[in-house]
Write an enzyme that holds these catalytic residues in place. Structure first.
Site, PDB file in Angstrom:
ATOM      1  N   ALA A 106      11.831   0.593  21.326  1.00  0.00           N
ATOM      2  CA  ALA A 106      13.200   0.520  21.036  1.00  0.00           C
ATOM      3  C   ALA A 106      13.686   1.649  20.073  1.00  0.00           C
ATOM      4  CB  ALA A 106      14.038  -0.739  20.835  1.00  0.00           C
TER       5      ALA A 106
ATOM      6  N   LEU B 258      11.969   4.358  19.293  1.00  0.00           N
ATOM      7  CA  LEU B 258      11.745   5.813  19.880  1.00  0.00           C
ATOM      8  C   LEU B 258      12.703   5.865  21.010  1.00  0.00           C
ATOM      9  CD1 LEU B 258      10.126   8.283  20.219  1.00  0.00           C
ATOM     10  CD2 LEU B 258       8.544   7.147  21.564  1.00  0.00           C
ATOM     11  N   GLY B 259      12.915   4.859  21.956  1.00  0.00           N
ATOM     12  CA  GLY B 259      13.847   5.131  23.101  1.00  0.00           C
ATOM     13  C   GLY B 259      15.331   5.450  22.701  1.00  0.00           C
ATOM     14  N   ASP B 260      15.836   4.864  21.506  1.00  0.00           N
ATOM     15  CA  ASP B 260      17.180   5.303  21.110  1.00  0.00           C
ATOM     16  C   ASP B 260      17.181   6.601  20.929  1.00  0.00           C
ATOM     17  OD1 ASP B 260      19.673   4.893  19.916  1.00  0.00           O
ATOM     18  OD2 ASP B 260      18.969   5.001  18.118  1.00  0.00           O
ATOM     19  N   ALA B 261      16.260   7.345  20.401  1.00  0.00           N
ATOM     20  CA  ALA B 261      16.145   8.741  19.971  1.00  0.00           C
ATOM     21  C   ALA B 261      15.952   9.693  21.225  1.00  0.00           C
ATOM     22  CB  ALA B 261      15.148   9.194  18.980  1.00  0.00           C
TER      23      ALA B 261
END
EC number: 3.1.26.-
Length: 136
Positions: free
Chosen positions: A14, A16-19
């Site tokens: 998450a 990483l996914g946010d970025a």
């Protein structure tokens, strides 16, 4: 170095996914004419808030958008033990949004850039068409 996404916890995915997801939103907002920082930030919440992301996951489930593997990654992110708390929403919504972000992190780590763009575009379309509440 190759990272085995299956060994990563949902919180790391998450993170990483946010970025990964946010640049799509920022570019979209600029492309549709928002240029002032306060307006950009205000409108971004319609797409990136925990409430908006939880609503998007619900629509993905309804519309059958996610693959079986993506659904498994979502559940891993949603069920991950987080040591941070939600600032503007309830714990369940926060956990669901963590699962949403985990999917984007997984796609990044597995180098599925076309799928990232496809899902981000789909999400933007749902918000723009009013299928997601204001996200706040």
């Amino acid at each position: 170095m190759t990272v085995d996404y299956q060994q990563l916890n949902g919180i790391a995915l998450a993170y990483l996914g946010d970025a990964v997801y946010e640049p799509f939103i920022r570019q979209h907002l600029i492309e549709i004419g928002f240029t002032k920082p306060t307006k950009l930030h205000h409108h971004a919440t319609h797409y990136v808030s925990a409430k908006a992301q939880a609503a998007l996951i619900a629509l993905m489930e309804t519309d059958g958008v996610l693959t079986e593997t993506e659904t498994e990654v979502f559940k891993r992110g949603r069920n991950a033990k987080s040591h941070t708390s939600a600032k503007h929403t309830d714990v369940l919504t926060y956990r669901v949004s963590t699962g949403f972000e985990a999917v984007f992190g997984y796609l990044q780590l597995t180098e599925q850039t076309a799928r990232i763009a496809e899902l981000a575009s789909w999400c933007i379309k749902q918000v723009d068409e009013g299928r997601v509440s204001n996200g706040r």
